[in-house]
Motif scaffolding. Structure first.
Motif, mmCIF file in Angstrom:
data_model
loop_
_atom_site.group_PDB
_atom_site.id
_atom_site.type_symbol
_atom_site.label_atom_id
_atom_site.label_comp_id
_atom_site.label_asym_id
_atom_site.label_seq_id
_atom_site.Cartn_x
_atom_site.Cartn_y
_atom_site.Cartn_z
ATOM 1 N N LEU A 1 0.839 -1.188 0.000
ATOM 2 C CA LEU A 1 0.000 0.000 0.000
ATOM 3 C C LEU A 1 0.875 1.238 0.000
ATOM 4 O O LEU A 1 1.922 1.269 0.634
ATOM 5 N N SER B 1 -0.643 7.118 1.133
ATOM 6 C CA SER B 1 -1.990 7.690 1.141
ATOM 7 C C SER B 1 -3.043 6.601 1.337
ATOM 8 O O SER B 1 -4.077 6.839 1.975
ATOM 9 N N GLN B 2 -2.806 5.406 0.815
ATOM 10 C CA GLN B 2 -3.743 4.309 1.040
ATOM 11 C C GLN B 2 -3.733 3.858 2.497
ATOM 12 O O GLN B 2 -4.769 3.488 3.051
ATOM 13 N N VAL C 1 -8.196 5.865 -0.093
ATOM 14 C CA VAL C 1 -7.845 4.487 -0.450
ATOM 15 C C VAL C 1 -7.900 4.273 -1.953
ATOM 16 O O VAL C 1 -6.955 3.733 -2.547
ATOM 17 N N ILE C 2 -8.977 4.685 -2.595
ATOM 18 C CA ILE C 2 -9.109 4.396 -4.030
ATOM 19 C C ILE C 2 -8.806 5.594 -4.917
ATOM 20 O O ILE C 2 -8.785 5.461 -6.138
#
Length: 138
Positions: free
Chosen positions: A4, A7-8, A49-50
């Protein structure tokens, strides 16, 4: 292991805190401040996340307009100060938004050793089968 980005990782933390505040706000008889904080953290965590672009594409698809309206309308109603009505709207919008994911989640949960055997019990099995079908929650 899935790698990851930073930021995720921040997004996972924000989303987790958002779910915690939403749950805690409901446990404390729909405390509007906790629910508002939970909503803001959940939506911002999802966008971390996205990504912002994929978040907008997910929420603002033409066929998900009704679901997005209910979910974001529920968030707005909670922020205005009517927590019970807002949470009901959010839950309905959440189920409409993520109904395509439910069959995948049910299939995964059925493979978990203890929970999978509980989901195979006679009364629970028919309910889980209905939830697992993507077309029944229209």
């Amino acid at each position: 292991m899935i790698s990851l980005t930073d930021s995720q990782k921040i997004g996972m933390g924000l989303t987790g805190f958002g779910v915690f505040f939403l749950f805690f706000g409901m446990m404390l008889f729909f405390d509007k401040a906790l629910l508002a904080i939970g909503n803001i953290l959940f939506v911002s965590g999802l966008s971390f996340v996205i990504g912002l672009e994929r978040t907008f594409r997910f929420f603002f698809q033409r066929h998900k307009f009704k679901a997005t309206s209910f979910f974001l309308g529920g968030v707005l109603v909670v922020l205005i100060g009517w927590p019970i009505i807002g949470v009901v709207l959010e839950i309905y919008g959440f189920f409409l938004l993520f109904r395509g994911f439910f069959p995948v989640a049910v299939g995964f949960i059925r493979r978990v050793p203890v929970i999978g055997s509980l989901l195979s019990l006679p009364g629970i099995s028919s309910l889980v089968d209905k939830i697992g079908e993507s077309n029944t929650m229209v």
